[in-house]
Design a protein around this motif. Structure first.
Motif, PDB file in Angstrom:
ATOM      1  N   VAL A 184       0.850  -1.201   0.000  1.00  0.00           N
ATOM      2  CA  VAL A 184       0.000   0.000   0.000  1.00  0.00           C
ATOM      3  C   VAL A 184       0.881   1.245   0.000  1.00  0.00           C
ATOM      4  N   VAL A 185       0.589   2.178  -0.922  1.00  0.00           N
ATOM      5  CA  VAL A 185       1.401   3.392  -1.024  1.00  0.00           C
ATOM      6  C   VAL A 185       0.605   4.670  -0.745  1.00  0.00           C
ATOM      7  N   GLN A 186      -0.718   4.585  -0.722  1.00  0.00           N
ATOM      8  CA  GLN A 186      -1.508   5.807  -0.553  1.00  0.00           C
ATOM      9  C   GLN A 186      -2.901   5.464  -0.054  1.00  0.00           C
ATOM     10  N   LYS A 187      -3.433   6.297   0.842  1.00  0.00           N
ATOM     11  CA  LYS A 187      -4.812   6.163   1.303  1.00  0.00           C
ATOM     12  C   LYS A 187      -5.491   7.516   1.151  1.00  0.00           C
ATOM     13  N   VAL A 188      -6.530   7.566   0.338  1.00  0.00           N
ATOM     14  CA  VAL A 188      -7.218   8.834   0.074  1.00  0.00           C
ATOM     15  C   VAL A 188      -8.727   8.610   0.016  1.00  0.00           C
ATOM     16  N   ARG A 189      -9.484   9.692   0.088  1.00  0.00           N
ATOM     17  CA  ARG A 189     -10.926   9.623  -0.048  1.00  0.00           C
ATOM     18  C   ARG A 189     -11.342  10.408  -1.282  1.00  0.00           C
ATOM     19  N   TYR A 190     -12.615  10.333  -1.613  1.00  0.00           N
ATOM     20  CA  TYR A 190     -13.110  11.045  -2.786  1.00  0.00           C
ATOM     21  C   TYR A 190     -13.389  12.504  -2.467  1.00  0.00           C
ATOM     22  N   ALA A 191     -13.240  13.327  -3.508  1.00  0.00           N
ATOM     23  CA  ALA A 191     -13.467  14.762  -3.352  1.00  0.00           C
ATOM     24  C   ALA A 191     -14.135  15.304  -4.604  1.00  0.00           C
ATOM     25  N   ALA A 192     -14.771  16.449  -4.433  1.00  0.00           N
ATOM     26  CA  ALA A 192     -15.300  17.204  -5.574  1.00  0.00           C
ATOM     27  C   ALA A 192     -14.238  18.200  -6.009  1.00  0.00           C
ATOM     28  N   TYR A 193     -13.946  18.239  -7.295  1.00  0.00           N
ATOM     29  CA  TYR A 193     -12.981  19.184  -7.855  1.00  0.00           C
ATOM     30  C   TYR A 193     -13.745  20.364  -8.446  1.00  0.00           C
ATOM     31  N   LEU A 194     -13.461  21.556  -7.922  1.00  0.00           N
ATOM     32  CA  LEU A 194     -14.209  22.758  -8.295  1.00  0.00           C
ATOM     33  C   LEU A 194     -13.275  23.834  -8.829  1.00  0.00           C
ATOM     34  N   PRO A 195     -13.793  24.713  -9.694  1.00  0.00           N
ATOM     35  CA  PRO A 195     -12.998  25.886 -10.074  1.00  0.00           C
ATOM     36  C   PRO A 195     -12.985  26.885  -8.923  1.00  0.00           C
ATOM     37  N   PRO A 196     -11.956  27.726  -8.825  1.00  0.00           N
ATOM     38  CA  PRO A 196     -11.859  28.676  -7.711  1.00  0.00           C
ATOM     39  C   PRO A 196     -13.041  29.626  -7.595  1.00  0.00           C
ATOM     40  N   ASN A 197     -13.721  29.896  -8.717  1.00  0.00           N
ATOM     41  CA  ASN A 197     -14.844  30.830  -8.678  1.00  0.00           C
ATOM     42  C   ASN A 197     -16.187  30.156  -8.396  1.00  0.00           C
ATOM     43  N   SER A 198     -16.165  28.870  -8.064  1.00  0.00           N
ATOM     44  CA  SER A 198     -17.408  28.161  -7.759  1.00  0.00           C
ATOM     45  C   SER A 198     -18.008  28.691  -6.456  1.00  0.00           C
ATOM     46  N   PHE A 258     -19.259  26.993  -4.315  1.00  0.00           N
ATOM     47  CA  PHE A 258     -18.954  25.996  -3.288  1.00  0.00           C
ATOM     48  C   PHE A 258     -17.479  25.992  -2.884  1.00  0.00           C
ATOM     49  N   ALA A 259     -16.657  26.827  -3.508  1.00  0.00           N
ATOM     50  CA  ALA A 259     -15.207  26.738  -3.345  1.00  0.00           C
ATOM     51  C   ALA A 259     -14.741  26.956  -1.907  1.00  0.00           C
ATOM     52  N   ALA A 260     -15.468  27.734  -1.122  1.00  0.00           N
ATOM     53  CA  ALA A 260     -15.057  28.022   0.257  1.00  0.00           C
ATOM     54  C   ALA A 260     -15.577  26.997   1.260  1.00  0.00           C
ATOM     55  N   ARG A 261     -16.322  26.015   0.783  1.00  0.00           N
ATOM     56  CA  ARG A 261     -16.924  25.028   1.679  1.00  0.00           C
ATOM     57  C   ARG A 261     -15.888  24.029   2.185  1.00  0.00           C
ATOM     58  N   THR A 262     -16.114  23.481   3.363  1.00  0.00           N
ATOM     59  CA  THR A 262     -15.238  22.438   3.908  1.00  0.00           C
ATOM     60  C   THR A 262     -15.752  21.046   3.559  1.00  0.00           C
ATOM     61  N   SER A 263     -16.981  20.965   3.086  1.00  0.00           N
ATOM     62  CA  SER A 263     -17.542  19.692   2.630  1.00  0.00           C
ATOM     63  C   SER A 263     -18.746  19.976   1.756  1.00  0.00           C
ATOM     64  N   LEU A 264     -19.127  18.987   0.949  1.00  0.00           N
ATOM     65  CA  LEU A 264     -20.289  19.103   0.066  1.00  0.00           C
ATOM     66  C   LEU A 264     -21.085  17.800   0.128  1.00  0.00           C
ATOM     67  N   SER A 265     -22.378  17.899  -0.086  1.00  0.00           N
ATOM     68  CA  SER A 265     -23.216  16.704  -0.140  1.00  0.00           C
ATOM     69  C   SER A 265     -23.488  16.336  -1.603  1.00  0.00           C
ATOM     70  N   LEU A 266     -23.850  15.096  -1.815  1.00  0.00           N
ATOM     71  CA  LEU A 266     -24.213  14.654  -3.161  1.00  0.00           C
ATOM     72  C   LEU A 266     -25.424  15.420  -3.680  1.00  0.00           C
ATOM     73  N   HIS A 267     -26.352  15.764  -2.794  1.00  0.00           N
ATOM     74  CA  HIS A 267     -27.530  16.527  -3.217  1.00  0.00           C
ATOM     75  C   HIS A 267     -27.124  17.908  -3.733  1.00  0.00           C
ATOM     76  N   GLU A 268     -26.141  18.514  -3.104  1.00  0.00           N
ATOM     77  CA  GLU A 268     -25.662  19.817  -3.589  1.00  0.00           C
ATOM     78  C   GLU A 268     -24.957  19.678  -4.934  1.00  0.00           C
ATOM     79  N   LEU A 269     -24.183  18.606  -5.098  1.00  0.00           N
ATOM     80  CA  LEU A 269     -23.512  18.393  -6.379  1.00  0.00           C
ATOM     81  C   LEU A 269     -24.517  18.185  -7.504  1.00  0.00           C
TER      82      LEU A 269
END
Length: 291
Positions: A158-172, A174-185
């Motif tokens: 094992v070399v890496q452990k990560v979770r999934y994230a939403a990739y957003l443009p800086p002007n989104s 949602f960009a300042a959020r610390t988390s997002l829900s699937l309903h928001e996406l």
């Protein structure tokens, strides 16, 4: 007439390289010689081992059984050759690497190339399903795969452990959020990898658990394309966090309903993991993950 060593080796290389011409180039013989060896082996077996098409070759069911044996023979031959040649075998050679995780793979390949500049490297990025199948079918020496299927036939580091994230443009918004829900996406266009990817499977399971439907989706073949689409304003991408330097300039926000971590591991068939070049790559890939 009995099948001989050269016929098995030629057959194994045709499968590994994907064509008769590529196998001939790798073995340093004529394409005619490779074709004759495989034809004689098929005659001995009494049934076709390969299906030929314009796109290359594929294995019949009998062919897969014989390929497993033939490739183990090639791996054993490589081990014997390395023992005879000593460490000179590290100064040259060829290694075939596959991955479904771009960043750890490319980082490891870069460091391996610096350590062994004369070794020829074949690298391909595949969807999770394809990468797992190719390694299971022994079509590559080593792979970097996220959540590799459990099997006793592979060595795994094992070399890496990560979770999934939403990739957003800086002007989104949602960009300042610390988390997002699937309903928001779901209020935006969601960019996903192609069918057969680990991401596609994990996202589909999360949607089913939380009863979320994405009205608008875009499918893309690679992570760099997904990042470029986000930068161009096409939507929000879902992918494993820390997946590549290409995502610089984008904002990664964790997804509430997808908190699980996923392991990216270096995996190789046990007999191939003992080959010096493969073992060296595994060691370098493991070390590079700590940098």
């Amino acid at each position: 007439m009995r099948a001989n060593h050269h016929q098995f080796v030629a057959f194994a290389y045709v499968v590994r390289e994907g064509s008769f011409s590529a196998a001939a180039a790798r073995l340093g013989v004529t394409q005619s010689a490779v074709t004759q060896h495989v034809a004689k082996l098929e005659k001995q077996v009494g049934t076709p081992l390969l299906l030929r098409s314009r796109d290359g070759v594929s294995l019949t069911r009998t062919g897969q059984e014989f390929y497993d044996l033939a490739d183990r023979l090639v791996a054993l031959e490589g081990t014997i050759s390395e023992r005879l040649q000593g460490f000179e075998a590290m100064a040259r050679g060829h290694i075939k690497i596959i991955a479904n995780a771009p960043l750890p793979a490319l980082k490891a390949i870069s460091q391996f190339h610096r350590a062994h500049p004369d070794v020829e490297i074949d690298f391909a990025l595949h969807a999770w399903t394809t990468a797992s199948r190719l390694l299971r079918e022994r079509r590559a020496d080593v792979g970097l795969i996220t959540d590799p299927p459990p099997t006793d036939d592979w060595d795994k580091v094992v070399v890496q452990k990560v979770r999934y994230a939403a990739y957003l443009p800086p002007n989104s918004p949602f960009a300042a959020r610390t988390s997002l829900s699937l309903h928001e996406l779901a209020t935006d266009t969601v960019i996903l990898p192609e069918a057969g990817s680990l991401t596609e499977r994990v996202v589909r399971q999360a949607q089913a658990r939380h009863v979320v439907v994405f009205p608008r989706t875009i499918r893309m073949t690679t992570f760099p394309l997904m990042c470029e689409a986000v930068l161009q304003g096409a939507g929000i991408a879902i992918f494993l966090s820390n997946s590549g330097l290409i995502s610089r300039g984008l904002i990664e926000v964790p997804i509430v309903e997808m908190p699980e971590t996923h392991e990216t591991a270096i995996v190789a068939p046990k007999d191939r993991a003992r080959l010096r070049l493969v073992a060296a790559f595994i060691d370098i890939a493991a070390a590079s993950a700590l940098d």
